[in-house]
Design a protein around this motif. Sequence first.
Motif, PDB file in Angstrom:
ATOM      1  N   LEU A 241       0.824  -1.204   0.000  1.00 58.11           N
ATOM      2  CA  LEU A 241       0.000   0.000   0.000  1.00 58.11           C
ATOM      3  C   LEU A 241       0.862   1.259   0.000  1.00 58.11           C
ATOM      4  O   LEU A 241       0.578   2.220  -0.710  1.00 58.11           O
ATOM      5  N   ARG A 242       1.928   1.221   0.775  1.00 55.78           N
ATOM      6  CA  ARG A 242       2.815   2.388   0.853  1.00 55.78           C
ATOM      7  C   ARG A 242       3.569   2.588  -0.457  1.00 55.78           C
ATOM      8  O   ARG A 242       3.612   3.703  -0.987  1.00 55.78           O
ATOM      9  N   THR A 243       4.123   1.535  -1.017  1.00 59.68           N
ATOM     10  CA  THR A 243       4.912   1.674  -2.243  1.00 59.68           C
ATOM     11  C   THR A 243       4.035   1.979  -3.461  1.00 59.68           C
ATOM     12  O   THR A 243       4.484   2.672  -4.373  1.00 59.68           O
ATOM     13  N   MET A 244       2.793   1.508  -3.462  1.00 63.30           N
ATOM     14  CA  MET A 244       1.882   1.830  -4.561  1.00 63.30           C
ATOM     15  C   MET A 244       1.632   3.339  -4.637  1.00 63.30           C
ATOM     16  O   MET A 244       1.370   3.874  -5.711  1.00 63.30           O
ATOM     17  N   ARG A 245       1.698   3.996  -3.498  1.00 64.97           N
ATOM     18  CA  ARG A 245       1.499   5.446  -3.454  1.00 64.97           C
ATOM     19  C   ARG A 245       2.817   6.216  -3.588  1.00 64.97           C
ATOM     20  O   ARG A 245       2.839   7.438  -3.509  1.00 64.97           O
ATOM     21  N   CYS A 246       3.905   5.456  -3.762  1.00 68.45           N
ATOM     22  CA  CYS A 246       5.249   6.058  -3.876  1.00 68.45           C
ATOM     23  C   CYS A 246       5.587   6.890  -2.643  1.00 68.45           C
ATOM     24  O   CYS A 246       6.195   7.963  -2.743  1.00 68.45           O
ATOM     25  N   TRP A 247       5.173   6.398  -1.468  1.00 67.84           N
ATOM     26  CA  TRP A 247       5.455   7.081  -0.214  1.00 67.84           C
ATOM     27  C   TRP A 247       6.668   6.449   0.458  1.00 67.84           C
ATOM     28  O   TRP A 247       6.829   5.225   0.464  1.00 67.84           O
ATOM     29  N   SER A 248       7.483   7.279   1.058  1.00 69.27           N
ATOM     30  CA  SER A 248       8.553   6.780   1.922  1.00 69.27           C
ATOM     31  C   SER A 248       7.937   6.461   3.285  1.00 69.27           C
ATOM     32  O   SER A 248       6.796   6.849   3.574  1.00 69.27           O
ATOM     33  N   GLN A 249       8.705   5.781   4.107  1.00 66.83           N
ATOM     34  CA  GLN A 249       8.232   5.526   5.471  1.00 66.83           C
ATOM     35  C   GLN A 249       8.034   6.842   6.206  1.00 66.83           C
ATOM     36  O   GLN A 249       7.100   6.973   6.997  1.00 66.83           O
ATOM     37  N   GLU A 250       8.865   7.823   5.921  1.00 60.43           N
ATOM     38  CA  GLU A 250       8.754   9.126   6.557  1.00 60.43           C
ATOM     39  C   GLU A 250       7.448   9.824   6.161  1.00 60.43           C
ATOM     40  O   GLU A 250       6.780  10.427   6.999  1.00 60.43           O
ATOM     41  N   GLN A 251       7.081   9.728   4.890  1.00 57.92           N
ATOM     42  CA  GLN A 251       5.842  10.349   4.423  1.00 57.92           C
ATOM     43  C   GLN A 251       4.621   9.684   5.050  1.00 57.92           C
ATOM     44  O   GLN A 251       3.669  10.359   5.443  1.00 57.92           O
ATOM     45  N   LEU A 252       4.649   8.356   5.138  1.00 58.76           N
ATOM     46  CA  LEU A 252       3.537   7.635   5.761  1.00 58.76           C
ATOM     47  C   LEU A 252       3.426   8.002   7.236  1.00 58.76           C
ATOM     48  O   LEU A 252       2.331   8.251   7.737  1.00 58.76           O
ATOM     49  N   ALA A 253       4.553   8.049   7.911  1.00 56.11           N
ATOM     50  CA  ALA A 253       4.548   8.410   9.335  1.00 56.11           C
ATOM     51  C   ALA A 253       3.948   9.797   9.544  1.00 56.11           C
ATOM     52  O   ALA A 253       3.123   9.995  10.445  1.00 56.11           O
TER      53      ALA A 253
END
Length: 73
Positions: free
Chosen positions: A15-27
């Motif tokens: 889910l995170r990589t599909m949105r091209c988000w880093s762990q920092e962005q998700l956090a």
Amino acid sequence: MSTVMKLNKRKLQQLRTMRCWSQEQLAAACGISVRTIQRIEKTGQASLETTRALAAVYQLSPDDLQVAQPIEV
């Protein structure tokens, strides 16, 4: 004491990589620490509150993030 949920760590990473988000962005989007995201993606364990925050960001139910449990008949 918070309830520990067993989450599908592979699904969370997808889910995170599909949105091209880093762990920092998700956090940042969830309002939780990067270390918490790292721990969840490694162990698949999260508190109920963290599970709800992740589900809200992904616009899913918290149940959608949990590991599927086999139904005993």
